[in-house]
Design an enzyme around this catalytic site. Structure first.
Site, PDB file in Angstrom:
ATOM      1  N   GLN A 274     -27.210 -19.714   7.669  1.00  0.00           N
ATOM      2  CA  GLN A 274     -26.240 -20.783   7.939  1.00  0.00           C
ATOM      3  C   GLN A 274     -26.924 -22.142   8.034  1.00  0.00           C
ATOM      4  O   GLN A 274     -26.302 -23.182   7.845  1.00  0.00           O
ATOM      5  CB  GLN A 274     -25.490 -20.496   9.252  1.00  0.00           C
ATOM      6  CG  GLN A 274     -24.373 -21.505   9.507  1.00  0.00           C
ATOM      7  CD  GLN A 274     -23.772 -21.396  10.884  1.00  0.00           C
ATOM      8  OE1 GLN A 274     -23.660 -20.293  11.418  1.00  0.00           O
ATOM      9  NE2 GLN A 274     -23.383 -22.515  11.467  1.00  0.00           N
TER      10      GLN A 274
ATOM     11  N   HIS B  50     -36.218 -17.009   8.817  1.00  0.00           N
ATOM     12  CA  HIS B  50     -36.351 -16.149   7.634  1.00  0.00           C
ATOM     13  C   HIS B  50     -36.369 -14.676   8.043  1.00  0.00           C
ATOM     14  O   HIS B  50     -35.746 -13.833   7.396  1.00  0.00           O
ATOM     15  CB  HIS B  50     -37.674 -16.432   6.900  1.00  0.00           C
ATOM     16  CG  HIS B  50     -37.809 -17.814   6.352  1.00  0.00           C
ATOM     17  ND1 HIS B  50     -38.744 -18.706   6.815  1.00  0.00           N
ATOM     18  CD2 HIS B  50     -37.144 -18.459   5.355  1.00  0.00           C
ATOM     19  CE1 HIS B  50     -38.668 -19.838   6.134  1.00  0.00           C
ATOM     20  NE2 HIS B  50     -37.701 -19.720   5.249  1.00  0.00           N
TER      21      HIS B  50
ATOM     22  N   ASP C 104     -28.630 -23.603   5.975  1.00  0.00           N
ATOM     23  CA  ASP C 104     -28.316 -24.313   4.729  1.00  0.00           C
ATOM     24  C   ASP C 104     -26.873 -23.990   4.361  1.00  0.00           C
ATOM     25  O   ASP C 104     -26.606 -23.301   3.376  1.00  0.00           O
ATOM     26  CB  ASP C 104     -29.297 -23.897   3.636  1.00  0.00           C
ATOM     27  CG  ASP C 104     -30.712 -24.261   4.001  1.00  0.00           C
ATOM     28  OD1 ASP C 104     -31.121 -25.390   3.768  1.00  0.00           O
ATOM     29  OD2 ASP C 104     -31.419 -23.395   4.577  1.00  0.00           O
TER      30      ASP C 104
END
Ligand code: AMP
Length: 295
Positions: A152, A41, A154
């Site tokens: 990337q 994140h 997901d």
């Protein structure tokens, strides 16, 4: 440690903040998350901070993208720790709505993005991408940023959002950031926290299989069936890993590829213990790498 970002719980507050920034001509980057933040994140946050004047993160565990029997209730929600991490990264604001703030009692609209949302995750998690597309669209309405950042990790989610943004004329530029991995190769994920020590070492075979596929393709192997057979072997060695899918597909439309003579996406989803994990890797044959280098 930097200053705490501004925290907004209400749509009206974040809208007001955004309209002030936009009239001051600032470029705004949006990083949607479900929290339980990790370096994956934070890499999206860093990309936004590097490219935009203002970065807004969102933390919302979106109920509509979880199916019945999935982990919505027990999904980790360490808000204080998340805010500290965001403070260390020059995030300007965080939107942290309650469920009722995003979905009012008579909410009824849902976005179906069509074909690209059907295979792989779409097949194994019915309704998942409707939930994702709908919440991302809502976030883009509430926070009309110039750019939005996704991982990337997901991969299919990115394709779904890209299709939606194109089809519905959403004025935003999308960026897909590379997968951030732990030293053992595993893609970072909030769900890794569920893994027991034994399951964690079992789960590492998924990324090992992806990297082995990469090596095979680099060495000139083009047959999908040979590559997949090798991957299956690596995953089977461990035991305790229950595959949902293991595929080589076209990275634009996710249709299966039989010959890897162009960049292909290797994608995997599996249950390890009670935890469902996904991972992927782009495989680029040497001829394509060389062509790209010459252009
Ligand atoms: P999530 O909180 O799982 O919904 O993820 C929020 C965003 O972070 C999504 O765009 C994910 O693709 C991205 N993300 C999650 N894990 C990683 C990772 N290991 N590397 C890069 N991006 C990631």
């Amino acid at each position: 440690m930097g200053e705490y970002p501004q925290v907004f719980e209400r749509r009206a507050q974040v809208r007001q903040f955004m309209s002030e920034l936009r009239s001051a001509g600032r470029t705004i980057g949006l990083v949607p998350t479900m929290g339980a933040l990790h370096d994956g994140h934070l890499s999206l946050i860093d990309a936004s901070v590097g490219q935009c004047d203002t970065t807004v993160a969102t933390i919302f565990v979106n109920p509509t993208q979880f199916g019945p029997g999935e982990d919505y209730e027990k999904y980790p929600r360490p808000l204080e720790r998340d805010l500290e991490l965001l403070a260390s990264r020059r995030v300007d604001a965080v939107f942290v709505p309650q469920r009722e703030e995003m979905y009012r009692p008579f909410h009824s609209t849902s976005i179906d993005v069509g074909q690209i949302s059907r295979p792989l995750e779409g097949k194994h998690r019915p309704g998942h991408f409707q939930g994702v597309a709908t919440v991302v669209m809502k976030l883009l309405q509430i926070i009309p940023a110039n750019r939005a950042y996704f991982g990337q990790k997901d991969y299919q989610q990115f394709l779904v959002i890209r299709q939606m943004v194109e089809d519905l004329d959403v004025p935003i530029e999308l960026t897909m950031c590379p997968i951030v991995r732990d030293p053992d190769g595993m893609a970072m994920s909030s769900r890794n926290a569920y893994l027991s020590v034994a399951d964690r070492s079992r789960a590492a075979c998924l990324s090992r299989a992806l990297f082995f596929a990469d090596k095979l393709v680099e060495a000139g192997e083009q047959s999908s069936s040979v590559i997949l057979a090798n991957m299956h072997e690596i995953i089977a060695e461990n035991g305790g890993v229950e595959l949902d899918y293991l595929v080589l597909v076209d990275p634009d439309n996710l249709s299966p590829v039989r010959t890897v003579n162009q960049t292909a996406l290797a994608a995997v989803a599996a249950k390890v213990g009670i935890t469902r994990l996904i991972d992927n890797h782009l495989l680029t044959p040497p001829a394509v790498v060389n062509e790209n280098n010459h252009s």
